[in-house]
Design a protein around this motif. Structure first.
Motif, PDB file in Angstrom:
ATOM      1  N   VAL A  23       1.414  -1.412  -0.156  1.00 55.35           N
ATOM      2  CA  VAL A  23      -0.041   0.261   0.366  1.00 55.35           C
ATOM      3  C   VAL A  23       0.954   1.318   0.104  1.00 55.35           C
ATOM      4  O   VAL A  23       0.278   2.341  -0.732  1.00 55.35           O
ATOM      5  CB  VAL A  23      -1.035  -0.039   0.878  1.00 55.35           C
ATOM      6  CG1 VAL A  23      -1.556   1.165   1.143  1.00 55.35           C
ATOM      7  CG2 VAL A  23      -1.658  -1.552   0.657  1.00 55.35           C
ATOM      8  N   THR A  82     -11.766  -3.491  -2.825  1.00 52.65           N
ATOM      9  CA  THR A  82     -11.068  -2.002  -2.773  1.00 52.65           C
ATOM     10  C   THR A  82      -9.572  -2.692  -3.561  1.00 52.65           C
ATOM     11  O   THR A  82      -8.604  -1.842  -3.762  1.00 52.65           O
ATOM     12  CB  THR A  82     -10.696  -2.258  -1.022  1.00 52.65           C
ATOM     13  OG1 THR A  82     -10.590  -2.943  -0.615  1.00 52.65           O
ATOM     14  CG2 THR A  82     -11.280  -1.359  -0.369  1.00 52.65           C
ATOM     15  N   TYR A  86      -7.598  -0.038  -6.565  1.00 56.68           N
ATOM     16  CA  TYR A  86      -6.435   0.498  -6.026  1.00 56.68           C
ATOM     17  C   TYR A  86      -5.911   0.090  -7.506  1.00 56.68           C
ATOM     18  O   TYR A  86      -5.089   0.647  -7.384  1.00 56.68           O
ATOM     19  CB  TYR A  86      -5.865  -0.421  -4.660  1.00 56.68           C
ATOM     20  CG  TYR A  86      -4.669   0.639  -4.003  1.00 56.68           C
ATOM     21  CD1 TYR A  86      -4.577   1.751  -3.472  1.00 56.68           C
ATOM     22  CD2 TYR A  86      -3.491  -0.328  -4.225  1.00 56.68           C
ATOM     23  CE1 TYR A  86      -3.926   1.987  -2.616  1.00 56.68           C
ATOM     24  CE2 TYR A  86      -1.986   0.697  -4.068  1.00 56.68           C
ATOM     25  CZ  TYR A  86      -2.449   1.533  -3.124  1.00 56.68           C
ATOM     26  OH  TYR A  86      -1.251   2.030  -1.797  1.00 56.68           O
ATOM     27  N   LEU A 123      -5.806   6.681  -4.375  1.00 62.14           N
ATOM     28  CA  LEU A 123      -4.966   5.877  -3.548  1.00 62.14           C
ATOM     29  C   LEU A 123      -4.830   6.011  -2.558  1.00 62.14           C
ATOM     30  O   LEU A 123      -5.101   5.049  -1.676  1.00 62.14           O
ATOM     31  CB  LEU A 123      -3.531   6.431  -4.279  1.00 62.14           C
ATOM     32  CG  LEU A 123      -3.210   5.835  -5.576  1.00 62.14           C
ATOM     33  CD1 LEU A 123      -1.979   6.004  -5.685  1.00 62.14           C
ATOM     34  CD2 LEU A 123      -2.951   3.981  -5.884  1.00 62.14           C
ATOM     35  N   GLY A 127      -5.878   2.767   0.294  1.00 62.63           N
ATOM     36  CA  GLY A 127      -4.979   2.373   0.836  1.00 62.63           C
ATOM     37  C   GLY A 127      -5.152   2.573   2.530  1.00 62.63           C
ATOM     38  O   GLY A 127      -5.234   1.138   2.856  1.00 62.63           O
TER      39      GLY A 127
END
Length: 515
Positions: A23, A82, A86, A123, A127
């Motif tokens: 991440v 997610t 991402y 992002l 994250g």
């Protein structure tokens, strides 16, 4: 969905740390890009033969796109998962980076920077969601500390990297440098991050998006235009600002009446969350505004190069790097309030020195003040965010992360604009020119040997007065911080997102919030 970490575990296990590393690699690109471009603006203005007012939109356009796309992230995290979101954000950011590096004129560069911002804006909240779900709410302080690493690398590494690339390579490489980082991040995300289950039940709030995203962008656009326009009475300032306020107001009214709004206002029924949001808003306005002033002082008053100004900012990042891991662990153990308040005291102490800054203030004194400010920043920013998330359930984390990201980015941008407005007005008054010409007049006078001493002293005085206003805003932040949770929370995974399922550690005074 349950946490991947044991409920009673205090330390982040190897699996969570592996996810954290992935991440961080992704988010560090977006955060570096918010600082790396600032030192290149002068070179870009010369390259494209345009004015500073125009070239400033290379940074402002990225920031507006960043803020505008964040409201969509919470819904998209639920709807698509997610991990997929991402990966999409990284791809969009990489495409924007390549195209920005290939830009042929100022218009194309601004457009491609907006594309970068659309990817970069997703992002950080995505994250945060991935990390909080992986570690569980009981360890959210440690999670925020780990995720804070790229936030430190931006202020430390961004100006240094940007200055070196512009001086030694080419301005195009401030964008191309993202490509190898992004490709590695994309591969690791695909290999390492666990697949999460999308929740396709909620209908996307398109009307809400058409109100909130343009509303935030219009408001920040209007405020950002004040220095260039010369005052708040100009139509290019008040018209977009008023339109933005109307759109945001309409969104808030509508969000109370629909089932699945873009930002879930029910989160604010949790008093812990509301107080943390308020504290974050004041902190972002003051601190991120001040972050703009520090390097500008070194560049304008002290005549440093872009690279040297970046290096001089390093003590602040070093200070934050020392306290942030400790602050995250302490926030989980003793509560965010007992960590945030001493952090704010440190920031105030460092800022007080800058309210007395002059044209010849010793560098050792300046670097020491930056170091103290950094210590405070490391103990403040992430514990505030953990205070907002630690009493929430897995189901509400994505929406809460989105709301916190909106607050931090929007108020940080507004704070930057406010500090720019104050500094521009003070410089204009010192040199007897219109507001939009204050910095230009100061630069010319400082570079003229005949007027250097007077001009440097006058400009330093303008900076000192601007730092005073930043100090006031930081001091105001203490008020909501007094009401942050003061003891460790034990959160259940019940259906409610409020704080009804929390216990206090023995030996502490219960803070009954959210009841």
């Amino acid at each position: 969905m349950t946490s991947s970490a044991p409920a009673g575990a205090d330390k982040l296990d190897a699996g969570v740390l592996k996810i954290a590393g992935v991440v961080i690699l992704g988010t560090v690109m977006a955060i570096l890009d918010t600082t790396v471009v600032n030192v290149a603006l002068q070179a870009l203005a010369l390259e494209f033969k345009t004015s500073f007012d125009t070239i400033q939109w290379v940074a402002t356009g990225y920031m507006l796109a960043l803020v505008a796309v964040i409201p969509v992230t919470g819904w998209a995290s639920d709807r698509f998962g997610t991990k997929r979101l991402y990966m999409l954000a990284i791809v969009l950011f990489l495409v924007g980076s390549v195209l920005a590096g290939m830009a042929w004129d100022i218009t194309s560069l601004i457009v491609f920077r907006v594309m970068q911002g659309l990817g970069g804006g997703m992002l950080m909240p995505a994250g945060m969601t991935i990390m909080t779900k992986a570690a569980g709410p009981q360890r959210v302080g440690r999670v925020m500390s780990v995720l804070g690493v790229p936030m430190l690398l931006g202020p430390i590494g961004g100006p240094i990297l940007g200055g070196w690339l512009v001086d030694e390579v080419s301005w195009r490489w401030i964008f191309y440098i993202n490509v190898p980082i992004g490709l590695i991040a994309l591969l690791l995300v695909w290999r390492v991050l666990p697949a999460d289950d999308p929740q396709p039940g909620d209908k996307f709030d398109f009307p809400g998006m058409l109100m909130l995203s343009p509303g935030l962008a219009a408001l920040i656009y209007g405020v950002s235009n004040i220095p260039a326009a010369g005052g708040i009475g100009e139509v290019e300032v008040w018209l977009p600002a008023v339109a933005g306020i109307v759109l945001i107001g309409a969104f808030l009214v509508r969000a109370k009446r629909v089932a699945n709004p873009l930002v879930d206002l029910k989160l604010f029924a949790n008093r812990n969350f509301s107080i943390a949001v308020l504290a974050t808003a004041f902190f972002a306005t003051s601190f991120f505004g001040a972050m703009l002033l520090f390097p500008t002082y070194f560049l304008l008053v002290r005549g440093e190069t872009a690279l040297d100004a970046g290096l001089l900012m390093a003590p602040q990042g070093v200070g934050a790097m020392l306290t942030m891991p400790i602050a995250g662990a302490l926030a989980d153990k003793i509560g965010p309030r007992k960590v945030v308040l001493p952090g704010l005291v440190l920031i105030v102490a460092g800022m007080v020195m800058f309210t007395q800054v002059g044209a010849d203030t010793p560098y050792l004194q300046l670097l020491g003040a930056l170091f103290v400010t950094g210590l405070g920043m490391g103990a403040t920013m992430m514990p505030m965010m953990s205070a907002a998330l630690q009493t929430l359930t897995q189901r509400t984390v994505a929406r809460a992360s989105t709301a916190m990201s909106i607050i931090q980015q929007a108020f940080g941008a507004i704070g930057t604009a406010i500090m720019s407005i104050i500094l521009a007005a003070l410089l204009a008054g010192k040199f007897g020119v219109p507001t939009q010409l204050g910095q230009i007049a100061a630069t010319q006078a400082i570079h003229d040997p005949r007027t250097h001493d007077f001009a440097a002293s006058a400009a330093a005085d303008a900076f000192a007065s601007t730092f005073f206003w930043a100090l006031i805003l930081i001091a105001v932040c203490v008020v909501p911080a007094l009401f942050l949770p003061g003891a460790r929370k034990k959160v259940s995974s019940g259906p409610s997102g409020d704080s009804d399922h929390q216990d206090e550690d023995e030996g502490t005074t219960p803070v009954m919030l959210g009841h």
